[in-house]
Each structure stands twice: as structure tokens, then as C-alpha cells.
Design an enzyme around this catalytic site. Structure first.
Site, PDB file in Angstrom:
ATOM      1  N   PHE A 118     -44.959  32.524  22.368  1.00  0.00           N
ATOM      2  CA  PHE A 118     -43.745  32.286  22.067  1.00  0.00           C
ATOM      3  C   PHE A 118     -42.758  32.926  23.243  1.00  0.00           C
ATOM      4  O   PHE A 118     -41.785  32.767  23.317  1.00  0.00           O
ATOM      5  CB  PHE A 118     -43.391  32.890  20.810  1.00  0.00           C
ATOM      6  CG  PHE A 118     -44.187  32.509  19.715  1.00  0.00           C
ATOM      7  CD1 PHE A 118     -44.648  33.362  18.550  1.00  0.00           C
ATOM      8  CD2 PHE A 118     -44.322  31.070  19.525  1.00  0.00           C
ATOM      9  CE1 PHE A 118     -45.501  33.054  17.775  1.00  0.00           C
ATOM     10  CE2 PHE A 118     -45.189  30.494  18.383  1.00  0.00           C
ATOM     11  CZ  PHE A 118     -45.974  31.471  17.481  1.00  0.00           C
ATOM     12  N   SER A 142     -34.539  30.109  14.202  1.00  0.00           N
ATOM     13  CA  SER A 142     -35.669  30.785  14.387  1.00  0.00           C
ATOM     14  C   SER A 142     -37.055  30.233  14.506  1.00  0.00           C
ATOM     15  O   SER A 142     -37.946  30.302  15.319  1.00  0.00           O
ATOM     16  CB  SER A 142     -35.836  31.833  13.044  1.00  0.00           C
ATOM     17  OG  SER A 142     -37.023  32.301  13.182  1.00  0.00           O
ATOM     18  N   TRP A 184     -37.452  28.351  17.907  1.00  0.00           N
ATOM     19  CA  TRP A 184     -37.459  29.524  18.882  1.00  0.00           C
ATOM     20  C   TRP A 184     -38.944  29.683  19.078  1.00  0.00           C
ATOM     21  O   TRP A 184     -39.510  29.931  20.207  1.00  0.00           O
ATOM     22  CB  TRP A 184     -36.791  30.575  18.595  1.00  0.00           C
ATOM     23  CG  TRP A 184     -37.376  32.090  19.414  1.00  0.00           C
ATOM     24  CD1 TRP A 184     -36.382  32.471  20.443  1.00  0.00           C
ATOM     25  CD2 TRP A 184     -38.238  32.938  19.082  1.00  0.00           C
ATOM     26  NE1 TRP A 184     -37.080  33.497  20.923  1.00  0.00           N
ATOM     27  CE2 TRP A 184     -38.236  34.065  20.426  1.00  0.00           C
ATOM     28  CE3 TRP A 184     -39.271  32.970  18.321  1.00  0.00           C
ATOM     29  CZ2 TRP A 184     -38.925  34.847  20.459  1.00  0.00           C
ATOM     30  CZ3 TRP A 184     -40.321  34.282  18.490  1.00  0.00           C
ATOM     31  CH2 TRP A 184     -40.033  35.211  19.564  1.00  0.00           C
ATOM     32  N   HIS A 185     -39.833  29.680  17.949  1.00  0.00           N
ATOM     33  CA  HIS A 185     -41.201  29.688  18.169  1.00  0.00           C
ATOM     34  C   HIS A 185     -41.633  28.709  18.918  1.00  0.00           C
ATOM     35  O   HIS A 185     -42.640  28.935  19.986  1.00  0.00           O
ATOM     36  CB  HIS A 185     -41.843  30.003  16.749  1.00  0.00           C
ATOM     37  CG  HIS A 185     -41.663  31.100  16.143  1.00  0.00           C
ATOM     38  ND1 HIS A 185     -40.558  31.521  15.334  1.00  0.00           N
ATOM     39  CD2 HIS A 185     -42.384  32.298  15.967  1.00  0.00           C
ATOM     40  CE1 HIS A 185     -40.530  32.682  14.980  1.00  0.00           C
ATOM     41  NE2 HIS A 185     -41.859  33.267  15.161  1.00  0.00           N
ATOM     42  N   ASN A 186     -41.591  27.394  18.543  1.00  0.00           N
ATOM     43  CA  ASN A 186     -41.976  26.026  18.783  1.00  0.00           C
ATOM     44  C   ASN A 186     -41.091  24.929  18.565  1.00  0.00           C
ATOM     45  O   ASN A 186     -40.665  25.086  17.488  1.00  0.00           O
ATOM     46  CB  ASN A 186     -43.487  26.029  18.814  1.00  0.00           C
ATOM     47  CG  ASN A 186     -43.903  25.100  19.691  1.00  0.00           C
ATOM     48  OD1 ASN A 186     -43.641  24.243  20.381  1.00  0.00           O
ATOM     49  ND2 ASN A 186     -45.536  25.387  19.530  1.00  0.00           N
TER      50      ASN A 186
END
Lengths: 475, 304
Positions: free
Chosen positions: A475, A321, A324-326
């Protein structure tokens, strides 16, 4: 074309008019949605229309083939092909420059320099969201939980449906696809709820989030001169900003979909009032959390087995998770922190016979303190979420944990404080609904409700802050 | 559906009515664009020198000090595309026009107003100028869609309740606002102006050059002299400018001067006769500086 722009204010009524003129033709309505969605997406950057079209075609064909293929090996290969295509595009567009930069940096570390041939990749907007949506489609077909659709128009509309295309909610085929296959009829309550939810979303985004954003940026851009208390307050307000921004976007998306007769999943359920971290993650970005739960956490084993095994699965899920953002140390730490917070919850819940239901309890000191503690724990993670680098987050934390924490903080304007408090009060009273204004129980008379709506509209126009991009667009 | 649409219309009616009233009331407030649009028509038979450009011309050239009748048609952030559009619209209606003075500052050949953060100023040209040939736009034709609601309310209160004047230009088009010195020091304004004017992306450079060429050719066709003016600026501002950008600007002006007999480039960047007391901020002249520059230009116009 932002939801809070004049272009969208013109675009939406035109599309709605055309859509409902074709109220007796399901095919025409779906074609209208496809055309409108591609125009909407093309307004962002027409060069990336081919990406969404390509992934749509791949998953449409893979879905059809999966349904008729009996061999397990072939089915796995088809699924792998779909996942690799989607993840491949996601990886390439989101993380390519990161890897090139790291590669060049590592060469420079050894005293060698190489030509940086970064292609300056621009990330197609919404790719993180629609690829997850199409992946869930092929995975669910593979698991034989749903059947594929043979209707290419319907599938294209499902993938590209413009209200939720750019930043979710991430829909499941089991919820959204049947809605494209069935006739939608014009219903008064859909329009009223839709408009009400859009209005509330605009208020959250333009009045609350954008105004908080101005204050937060002003403080954090001058963090050197600010006290620890000011930085702490800014990060706390940043958390409210992210919530108002993202849930505001979701409200506009869901409200807009409702105008077309579609029912999208709820994406936020008042996470500011969460009583513990697991309650928080059942309320925050619900569609994404559920996606991770169903396609990462459960396949890893979920909560079966020992506590350690469950924690392992949680840590892996939260690391994914975060990344996934960065792809950065900050978001890795953010993911690890959230997973760490689950340790006592997992241990405590194992001893409980059932999950606590927080939805209908009245306020008490115990509940207030639970909400407060959860709020503080989440705010701590925001230091890593907001900072651009790990050093920056450490710098802010150093300031917070210094004696300057006890200085009087810089505070936002009194008007903004009033707005934030009013916003939280309205959210609290509406916390048992899908969105705060769903049933205005405190305004029974129609005339009072109308005055309230006029007041919100006025506030949206008058107090909208300096326009900030929707936070989750990055994102 | 009909009943719902009727109810929504009733609900929206007060909003539309209030919006229309605000739009009407704002349009009735006198402003410098209305003044310039009207004055250029009133004075068209006697104008011999037309001044175009951005705030550098608007504040920096006072027609009062030019012997020949001059009109300052410059506006804040007016870029070459708009200079060309205004010139094209007016040149045939000004029979005695002999000179066009157009500023070519550091950002001039690299910016177009419709692509800038101040794009909202385009509405002034759509609403308050007659018959300008502008790209089609819906929202730019309305004040309420291009200005923040709060700002519009402030404009209404300032004019109708507080009685504050909304125009700052004289009938000759010169803006009188920059009397002595701005709030920032010259050093501070030099830094902020240089950051704004150093363009990172030269993507509009060709288009801007094309507009300037068109201006020169249009004037040549009408036997009108074009003076490309690079105005004076404070040394700290000049020192912080991107050399590549500056070199492109100066070299293009020289190229036009060489190629067209009606074109001359006057470059005040190298001039040190303007002191600190002549500047409102690092890249704008105040009243004293404008008088000096205008007198200089007048001498040039007399002798050439």
C-alpha cells in the site's frame, strides 16, 4: 533494506554509534538521521529519492509561507498547492496504471483497440505514508494549530525519519517535530524498551506472520481443492497474520526510534481483543485512523448533526480508507462493510452518555462473546481484503457458505498452533500496555526474563518462516 | 551508557559464542566444494580436460569415461561468471590442460548466480575456495548468515550425530547422486524445469555472453580447446522452452565457433539417442545417461 534483514542488522548499529558519538550536538544528530534515512530509502530504489526530497521542499516552503500570509485566499491557495502536490504524486504513482488499463479496457469493450502506452509505473515505497505525514503538517499550520519550523534539516529529518518512513506510524508534527528540536539524551530505559520492542516485533513478523502466511498461501492457492472450513480458517489466520505482520513492523519501527531517543505514537492497541467495531478502529492502525478522523471525518462534520449525517461521514471516510489501500472493487466493498458495521454502534452510542472503557475489565462471558463477534465481523471483511479480484472473494465465500464448511479443515502444524496460542496469551496479558512485553509482569525475576528473551531470539532464528514481504508495503 | 553497554555485551556473549561454535562446526563438515578445491590442486599436474558448468555438467559428465585425465569442476547452479573465475584461477596451474568442456544449456546465457534466488550458494565460493576473485561481501563469508538457522542445525545433526555423508562427489569431481530416476515423473519435472529456465527478463544476457567470450579467449591464449556443450534433455522439457531464448543461445554458440578456431559447439538438443532411462529428471542425466554422454565426448576428444 527490510527490518528483518542482515543489512539492517549491520546498518542500525553503525548509525546508532555515529548518532550517539554526536550526543552533545543536536545539529550533528539530526544530520546523521537525514543521511541515514536517505541511505535507507535509497537502498529500496535510489531513483525515488527525488520524490521525497521534492515533497519535503514543497511542504517546508509552503509551511513557512502559510505562517506569514494573512490573506485567507492566499493561505487556501498555498494549502491547496501542498495538498495537490502530495496527492498528485500519490495518485500518479499509485493509480496511473489502473486508469490506463481501465481506459484501454473500455475502448476494447466497444470493439476498438488502442496502443497501451503504460509507463509501467513503479510505486515509490512508503509514498502512501510520508505524503500523509507531510500533508498533516501543512494542514495543521493552516489551521494555526502549530508553527512551522525554519530549520530545513529538522523538517527533512521529520519527513524522512527512517524507522517510520516506509510503513508508519504516520506521525504528527505536534508530536515528532519538537523531538527533533530538542536535545536527546541517552537513557538506559529507552534502549532496553527499544530492544525489547524490536525483539517482540521480530517475533511477531518472522515467527507468527511469516509461518501463518505459508499456511494461508498454501490453502488459498489451491482453493479449488479445499473445503469451506479450510478457507474460513485460512482467512481467520490471515487476519492474525496481517495483525502480527503490521503491528510487528510498527513495534520494530517504534523500538528503533526509541534507541535514538524518540517516542513515536502507538500504532496498534491489541485490536484482536476489540469489543465492537468502533473499539476495533480505535486499536487498529491508530495513526492512520486518527489521520482520517482528524482530516476527513471531522471536517465533514464528524458526529455532529443527525445519525444519518454521521453515518454519511463515516461511509465517506471508510470509502477513502478502502481506496487508499487499493483502487479496486474489493477494497471499496471492504470500506463499505466496515462503515456498515458502524450503523448499530452509532445508534447505540447515541443513546449512551459516555464511551465505554474496555481497557481494564476482566474477562467475562459477555466480553468474550463481544470479542468473538467483532473478530468474526472483521474476518468477513478480510475475504475482500485478501482476494485479488471480486470473483475470487465470491468464490471463497461460496465455498465457506456451502456444506463443505462442516468438513474437518486442513490445519496448520501443531508447532504453529502452539505459537499462535502462546502469542495470543502473551498479547492478552500485556493488553493494558503499549506493547505486550513492556512490563513482563508474569516474569518478575531477571534471570527468568533473560531466559524468555533468549527463547524468543532462538525462536526468531529457528522458526522464522519463508520470508514474506511486509503486507503493508504493497500500500 | 558504559554500564548498559557492558550488560548488553554480557547478554549477547552466549549468542555470539553459540553462533561462532555453529559456524566453526559447519565449516568442518566435508562438502563437495572443499573436495573440488583440494582435488584440483592435488591433480593439477595431470589434468588434461577440465569440465565446468552447472548441475547439467556436474551429473552429466563422468570423467571416468574420458581417456585423458579429466576433472569435473562443475557445481549446482554454477553460472558463467563463476566458471570464468574458477578457470582464471586454475588455468595457469594446470600445465597439461588441453580441453575445457563447458555446458551451455537453456538458461546459461541469461542467469548469474549472485542475482538468482539461489544466491545463498555464493557463500560456498567465498568460504571453501581459495583465492577466487569475487566481489566484496561480508555476509557471504559466513555460513550462519547465508543459511537458515534451522537448516544449519539439521546439517550439524545429520553429520555429527547421524553420521550421514556430506559429500556426494568422487575424487574426479563427478556427483554420484543421480543414480536412476528422481521422485517426480519426467513430465512433471519437464514442466517445472521449463518454468524455472524460461527467463522473462534478458537483462543479464550481455554480461553472460561477455563471460563466455572471456572463457574462450582465455583458453585460446593458452592454446586450449573449448567445447561448448548443450547437453541432452528430455523431449517434453525441450518442447516447453522459450524459442527466442533458445535461438539466442544456439546462435551465440555458433557465432563463437565461427569466430574462434579453438571453439566448437556440440548440441545434443537435436540428438534423440538418449531415451527415458537415461534421465534422472527432464533436464539431468542419470548414471546411465552420463556414461553415454561421457563416452560420446571421449570419442570426440580422441578423434579431434
Amino acid at each position: 533494506m527490510l527490518f528483518d534483514s542482515l543489512d539492517f542488522a549491520l546498518f542500525l548499529p553503525i548509525v546508532l554509534t555515529i548518532y550517539w558519538i554526536f550526543h552533545s550536538s543536536l545539529k550533528a544528530q539530526n544530520i546523521t538521521i537525514v543521511c541515514a534515512s536517505y541511505i535507507f530509502y535509497g537502498c529500496w530504489d535510489w531513483r525515488f529519492l527525488w520524490v521525497i526530497l521534492f515533497t519535503t521542499l514543497v511542504d517546508y516552503l509552503v509551511g513557512l509561507k502559510l505562517a506569514v500570509t494573512k490573506s485567507d485566499v492566499k493561505r487556501k491557495s498555498l494549502l491547496l498547492f501542498s495538498l495537490l502536490t502530495n496527492v498528485g504524486f500519490l495518485f500518479f504513482f499509485k493509480y496511473f496504471n489502473f486508469f490506463i488499463d481501465e481506459f484501454v479496457t473500455s475502448f476494447e469493450f466497444f470493439g476498438r483497440t488502442i496502443e497501451k502506452s503504460t509507463l509501467h509505473i513503479i510505486v515509490p515505497i512508503g509514498i502512501s505514508f510520508y505524503t500523509f505525514q507531510t500533508m498533516s503538517y501543512t494542514i495543521d499550520i493552516y489551521k494555526k494549530e502549530i508553527l512551522p519550523t525554519k530549520n530545513i534539516i529538522v523538517f527533512t529529518a521529520f519527513v524522512s525519519f527512517f524507522p517510520q518512513l516506509i510503513a508508519g506510524p504516520i506521525e504528527r508534527a505536534s508530536n515528532l517535530l519538537p523531538q527533533f528540536l530538542n536535545q536527546r539524551s541517552f537513557k538506559r530505559e529507552n534502549v532496553l524498551h527499544g530492544l525489547r520492542q524490536i525483539l517482540w516485533g521480530l517475533f511477531k513478523k518472522m515467527v507468527i506472520a511469516d509461518n501463518i502466511g505459508e499456511f494461508v498461501n498454501q490453502v488459498l492457492d489451491n482453493a479449488n481443492q479445499e473445503s469451506g472450513s479450510s478457507i474460513a480458517l485460512s482467512i481467520a489466520l490471515y487476519h492474525i497474520q496481517v495483525y502480527a505482520d503490521f503491528s510487528g513492523y510498527s513495534d520494530i519501527a517504534i523500538g528503533t526510534a526509541r534507541l535514538f531517543g524518540f517516542d513515536l505514537v502507538q500504532n496498534f492497541s491489541f485490536p484482536l481483543f476489540a469489543r465492537d467495531i468502533s473499539d476495533y478502529w480505535r486499536r487498529w492502525h491508530i495513526s492512520f485512523s486518527n489521520w482520517l478522523r482528524d482530516y476527513i471525518y471531522f471536517p465533514l462534520g464528524g458526529s455532529r448533526g443527525t445519525i444519518l449525517f454521521q453515518l454519511r461521514n463515516l461511509f465517506i471516510t471508510f470509502i477513502i480508507s478502502g481506496l487508499w489501500h487499493n483502487l479496486s472493487l474489493n477494497f471499496l466493498i471492504w470500506g463499505l462493510l466496515n462503515a456498515t458495521y458502524f450503523i448499530p454502534v452509532v445508534i447505540k452510542n447515541r443513546r449512551r452518555k459516555k464511551q465505554p472503557d474496555y481497557s481494564k475489565r476482566n474477562m467475562s462471558f459477555r466480553i468474550s462473546s463481544d470479542i468473538f463477534v467483532t473478530f468474526i465481523l472483521v474476518i468477513f471483511t478480510r475475504f475482500f481484503y485478501k482476494a485479488e479480484t471480486f470473483d475470487q472473494s465470491l468464490f471463497w465465500l461460496e465455498k465457506v457458505f456451502s456444506t463443505s464448511f462442516f468438513h474437518f479443515p486442513q490445519s496448520p502444524k501443531i508447532v504453529l498452533i502452539i505459537f499462535i496460542i502462546s502469542f495470543l496469551v502473551i498479547e492478552w496479558f500485556g493488553r493494558n500496555q503499549k506493547y505486550a512485553l513492556e512490563n513482563l509482569t508474569f516474569l518478575r525475576k531477571r534471570s527468568l526474563r533473560h531466559i524468555f528473551y533468549y527463547a524468543l531470539i532462538f525462536l526468531v532464528f529457528y522458526y522464522s518462516g519463508e520470508t514474506q514481504n511486509f503486507i503493508y508495503f504493497q500500500f | 551508557m558504559k554500564k548498559l553497554l557492558f550488560q548488553l555485551s554480557i547478554f549477547l556473549t552466549p549468542i555470539l559464542v553459540i553462533g561462532s561454535i555453529i559456524e566453526y562446526a559447519i565449516r568442518k563438515i566435508p562438502n563437495d566444494y572443499i573436495l573440488k578445491n583440494n582435488e584440483i590442486v592435488i591433480q593439477k599436474d595431470s589434468i588434461k580436460t577440465l569440465i565446468l558448468g552447472s548441475s547439467h555438467s556436474l551429473y552429466g559428465i563422468n570423467p571416468k569415461y574420458l581417456n585423458q585425465h579429466a576433472f569435473n569442476a562443475a557445481n549446482v547452479s554454477q553460472t558463467l561468471d563463476l566458471d570464468y573465475t574458477i578457470l582464471k584461477e586454475t588455468i595457469y596451474d594446470i600445465p597439461q590442460l588441453k580441453n575445457v568442456i563447458i555446458r551451455v544449456s537453456h538458461p546459461t546465457l541469461f542467469e548469474l548466480l549472485p542475482e538468482m534466488s539461489e544466491e545463498w550458494r555464493m557463500r560456498n565460493y567465498y568460504i571453501y575456495y581459495d583465492n577466487l576473485d569475487l566481489p566484496w561481501s561480508i555476509f557471504n563469508r559466513f555460513e550462519i548468515f547465508t543459511t537458515h538457522f534451522k537448516l544449519n542445525i539439521k546439517r550439524l545433526i545429520d553429520f555429527y550425530i547421524d553420521g550421514k555423508p556430506a559429500t556426494h562427489c568422487l575424487s574426479n569431481g563427478w556427483n554420484t547422486s543421480y543414480k536412476t530416476r528422481g521422485k517426480q515423473s519426467l513430465s512433471e519435472s519437464a514442466k517445472s524445469a521449463a518454468i524455472r529456465h524460461n527467463i522473462k527478463d534478458f537483462k543479464y544476457h550481455q554480461e553472460c555472453k561477455s563471460y563466455l567470450k572471456k572463457i574462450v579467449k582465455l583458453c585460446k591464449h593458452q592454446d586450449i580447446k573449448v567445447i561448448l556443450l548443450t547437453p541432452p534433455a528430455y523431449y517434453e522439457y525441450k518442447n516447453q522452452l522459450l524459442k527466442s531464448q533458445l535461438n539466442k543461445t544456439i546462435s551465440f554458440c555458433k557465432e563463437l565457433e565461427k569466430a574462434h578456431s579453438n571453439c566448437v559447439h556440440i548440441n545434443y538438443f537435436l540428438d534423440n539417442s538418449f531415451s527415458e532411462t537415461d534421465f534422472f529428471d527432464a533436464d539431468h542425466l542419470n548414471h546411465s545417461g552420463a556414461e553415454k554422454l561421457s563416452n560420446d565426448l571421449n570419442k570426440y576428444l580422441i578423434t579431434n
